[in-house]
Design a protein around this motif. Structure first.
Motif, short mmCIF file in Angstrom:
data_model
loop_
_atom_site.label_atom_id
_atom_site.label_comp_id
_atom_site.label_asym_id
_atom_site.label_seq_id
_atom_site.Cartn_x
_atom_site.Cartn_y
_atom_site.Cartn_z
N LYS A 161 -5.29 2.86 -5.02
CA LYS A 161 -6.04 3.32 -3.18
C LYS A 161 -7.15 3.71 -4.14
CE LYS A 161 -1.59 4.83 -1.57
NZ LYS A 161 -0.57 6.34 -1.10
N ALA A 162 -7.85 4.27 -4.93
CA ALA A 162 -9.26 3.85 -5.07
C ALA A 162 -10.13 3.16 -5.20
CB ALA A 162 -9.63 5.32 -6.35
N ILE A 163 -9.67 2.57 -6.64
CA ILE A 163 -9.83 0.78 -6.75
C ILE A 163 -9.85 0.19 -5.06
CG2 ILE A 163 -9.42 -1.68 -7.04
CD1 ILE A 163 -8.41 0.21 -9.66
N LEU A 173 1.33 -1.25 0.29
CA LEU A 173 0.22 0.10 0.04
C LEU A 173 0.59 0.91 0.29
CD1 LEU A 173 -2.67 -0.90 2.17
CD2 LEU A 173 -3.33 -0.99 0.17
N ALA A 174 1.87 1.45 0.81
CA ALA A 174 2.87 2.32 0.45
C ALA A 174 3.66 2.46 -0.75
CB ALA A 174 4.08 2.37 1.13
#
Length: 46
Positions: free
Chosen positions: A31-33, A23-24
């Motif tokens: 991130k939106a998905i 995630l970083a």
């Protein structure tokens, strides 16, 4: 309605868990998905 969206998400959107995405290092689109899938999944469970 959310259960149908959850099924469509599973079919159409990529699974970042299987790809072991960090995630970083995720892009804004990724991130939106992830956020969209989380939103739909939590609504479908309730």
């Amino acid at each position: 309605m959310y259960k149908l969206l959850a099924k469509l998400n599973k079919l159409l959107l990529p699974s970042y868990t299987k790809q072991q995405l960090d995630l970083a290092k995720a892009t804004k689109l990724q991130k939106a998905i992830i956020a969209w899938k989380y939103f739909v999944t939590t609504r479908a469970v309730n």
